[in-house]
Design a protein around this motif. Structure first.
Motif, PDB file in Angstrom:
ATOM      1  N   THR A   1       0.868  -1.168   0.000  1.00  0.00           N
ATOM      2  CA  THR A   1       0.000   0.000   0.000  1.00  0.00           C
ATOM      3  C   THR A   1       0.907   1.220   0.000  1.00  0.00           C
ATOM      4  O   THR A   1       1.831   1.312   0.823  1.00  0.00           O
ATOM      5  CB  THR A   1      -0.908   0.017   1.246  1.00  0.00           C
ATOM      6  OG1 THR A   1      -1.743  -1.148   1.212  1.00  0.00           O
ATOM      7  CG2 THR A   1      -1.780   1.263   1.265  1.00  0.00           C
TER       8      THR A   1
ATOM      9  N   THR B   1       1.117   5.727  -0.797  1.00  0.00           N
ATOM     10  CA  THR B   1       0.382   6.991  -0.848  1.00  0.00           C
ATOM     11  C   THR B   1       1.036   7.869  -1.905  1.00  0.00           C
ATOM     12  O   THR B   1       2.268   7.931  -1.988  1.00  0.00           O
ATOM     13  CB  THR B   1       0.428   7.695   0.524  1.00  0.00           C
ATOM     14  OG1 THR B   1      -0.159   6.818   1.496  1.00  0.00           O
ATOM     15  CG2 THR B   1      -0.347   8.999   0.498  1.00  0.00           C
TER      16      THR B   1
ATOM     17  N   GLU C   1       2.744  10.746  -3.742  1.00  0.00           N
ATOM     18  CA  GLU C   1       3.696  11.750  -3.279  1.00  0.00           C
ATOM     19  C   GLU C   1       3.451  13.075  -3.985  1.00  0.00           C
ATOM     20  O   GLU C   1       2.938  13.105  -5.107  1.00  0.00           O
ATOM     21  CB  GLU C   1       5.124  11.329  -3.628  1.00  0.00           C
ATOM     22  CG  GLU C   1       5.529   9.970  -3.134  1.00  0.00           C
ATOM     23  CD  GLU C   1       6.879   9.543  -3.710  1.00  0.00           C
ATOM     24  OE1 GLU C   1       7.766  10.411  -3.896  1.00  0.00           O
ATOM     25  OE2 GLU C   1       7.037   8.340  -3.962  1.00  0.00           O
TER      26      GLU C   1
ATOM     27  N   PRO D   1      -9.047   6.004  -3.785  1.00  0.00           N
ATOM     28  CA  PRO D   1      -7.967   5.043  -3.920  1.00  0.00           C
ATOM     29  C   PRO D   1      -8.267   4.023  -5.011  1.00  0.00           C
ATOM     30  O   PRO D   1      -9.412   3.847  -5.425  1.00  0.00           O
ATOM     31  CB  PRO D   1      -7.906   4.390  -2.544  1.00  0.00           C
ATOM     32  CG  PRO D   1      -9.303   4.482  -2.015  1.00  0.00           C
ATOM     33  CD  PRO D   1      -9.852   5.774  -2.572  1.00  0.00           C
TER      34      PRO D   1
ATOM     35  N   VAL E   1      -3.725  11.209 -10.049  1.00  0.00           N
ATOM     36  CA  VAL E   1      -2.707  10.363  -9.438  1.00  0.00           C
ATOM     37  C   VAL E   1      -2.165   9.436 -10.518  1.00  0.00           C
ATOM     38  O   VAL E   1      -2.931   8.787 -11.234  1.00  0.00           O
ATOM     39  CB  VAL E   1      -3.292   9.531  -8.276  1.00  0.00           C
ATOM     40  CG1 VAL E   1      -2.243   8.589  -7.701  1.00  0.00           C
ATOM     41  CG2 VAL E   1      -3.851  10.445  -7.201  1.00  0.00           C
TER      42      VAL E   1
ATOM     43  N   SER F   1      -1.874  -1.232  -3.838  1.00  0.00           N
ATOM     44  CA  SER F   1      -2.953  -0.330  -3.477  1.00  0.00           C
ATOM     45  C   SER F   1      -2.399   1.093  -3.396  1.00  0.00           C
ATOM     46  O   SER F   1      -1.373   1.317  -2.741  1.00  0.00           O
ATOM     47  CB  SER F   1      -3.535  -0.753  -2.111  1.00  0.00           C
ATOM     48  OG  SER F   1      -4.578   0.115  -1.738  1.00  0.00           O
ATOM     49  N   VAL F   2      -3.077   2.035  -4.074  1.00  0.00           N
ATOM     50  CA  VAL F   2      -2.603   3.414  -4.146  1.00  0.00           C
ATOM     51  C   VAL F   2      -3.647   4.333  -3.531  1.00  0.00           C
ATOM     52  O   VAL F   2      -4.825   4.302  -3.928  1.00  0.00           O
ATOM     53  CB  VAL F   2      -2.335   3.821  -5.614  1.00  0.00           C
ATOM     54  CG1 VAL F   2      -1.846   5.263  -5.695  1.00  0.00           C
ATOM     55  CG2 VAL F   2      -1.347   2.871  -6.279  1.00  0.00           C
ATOM     56  N   GLY F   3      -3.223   5.162  -2.591  1.00  0.00           N
ATOM     57  CA  GLY F   3      -4.128   6.099  -1.953  1.00  0.00           C
ATOM     58  C   GLY F   3      -3.600   7.515  -2.005  1.00  0.00           C
ATOM     59  O   GLY F   3      -2.495   7.770  -2.507  1.00  0.00           O
ATOM     60  N   VAL F   4      -4.393   8.446  -1.501  1.00  0.00           N
ATOM     61  CA  VAL F   4      -4.042   9.862  -1.439  1.00  0.00           C
ATOM     62  C   VAL F   4      -4.176  10.289   0.015  1.00  0.00           C
ATOM     63  O   VAL F   4      -5.159   9.951   0.680  1.00  0.00           O
ATOM     64  CB  VAL F   4      -4.973  10.691  -2.346  1.00  0.00           C
ATOM     65  CG1 VAL F   4      -4.675  12.187  -2.228  1.00  0.00           C
ATOM     66  CG2 VAL F   4      -4.877  10.240  -3.788  1.00  0.00           C
ATOM     67  N   ALA F   5      -3.192  11.040   0.509  1.00  0.00           N
ATOM     68  CA  ALA F   5      -3.240  11.526   1.889  1.00  0.00           C
ATOM     69  C   ALA F   5      -4.449  12.425   2.084  1.00  0.00           C
ATOM     70  O   ALA F   5      -4.805  13.200   1.188  1.00  0.00           O
ATOM     71  CB  ALA F   5      -1.959  12.275   2.246  1.00  0.00           C
TER      72      ALA F   5
END
Length: 169
Positions: A9, A11, A13, A69, A93, A164-168
């Motif tokens: 996982t 986040t 940048e 995400p 993203v 898995s890619v997320g955003v803060a």
């Protein structure tokens, strides 16, 4: 049949010239950059990069995508072509992996970047990349690339499994 569980996982940048250098270059229209030419009228401003955006004559495309995400499972690359990606109004993203001689991008090498409106990225030839996703919901983005590249790799599963890619927040 169930989908493979993500092995990592990450986040997205913040986009900086230094952090993105292994994958290509950025053009930031809202910053001070010596390669930008600026003009203005009575109620408008303009900026353009005096360098060609890609080294080939590109086609213009637009992709509509869901938001983050997301799970990155496949990537593509263009061995002989630069590709520029530009938000159409909302941040996007982009998940990437460095160019290599490998036949598939490695899950352990995947990084993600937040590309804000007012910036564009130009992927170096051979850079593995997923489709962009909206940072805060579904969005569209533009791409510029030559659609003729005999060295392109088709959408290829990540070696090592999905990321898995997320955003803060």
């Amino acid at each position: 049949m169930s989908a493979e569980a993500p092995v990592r996982t990450i986040t997205a940048e913040a986009l900086t010239a230094e952090s993105f250098a292994p994958y290509g270059r950025i053009v930031a229209f809202d910053g001070i950059a010596p390669e930008l030419v600026r003009t203005a009228g009575s109620d408008w401003t303009d900026a353009y990069d005096e360098r060609p955006i890609t080294r080939e004559t590109p086609s213009l495309g637009m992709t509509s995508a869901p938001g983050a995400p997301f799970v990155s499972t496949v990537m593509e690359r263009h061995a002989n072509v630069e590709e520029a990606l530009l938000p159409a109004g909302r941040a996007i993203v982009l998940a990437v992996a460095e160019a290599s001689a490998a036949t598939a991008p490695a899950s352990d090498d995947v990084r993600a970047f937040l590309i804000p409106p007012g910036a564009a990225v130009v992927l170096a030839p051979g850079t593995w990349h997923d489709a962009c996703r909206g940072a805060d919901g579904p969005t569209s983005y533009y791409w510029l690339a030559s659609c003729v590249d005999s060295g392109s790799s088709p959408w290829t599963p990540l070696a090592g499994g999905p990321v898995s890619v997320g955003v803060a927040a």
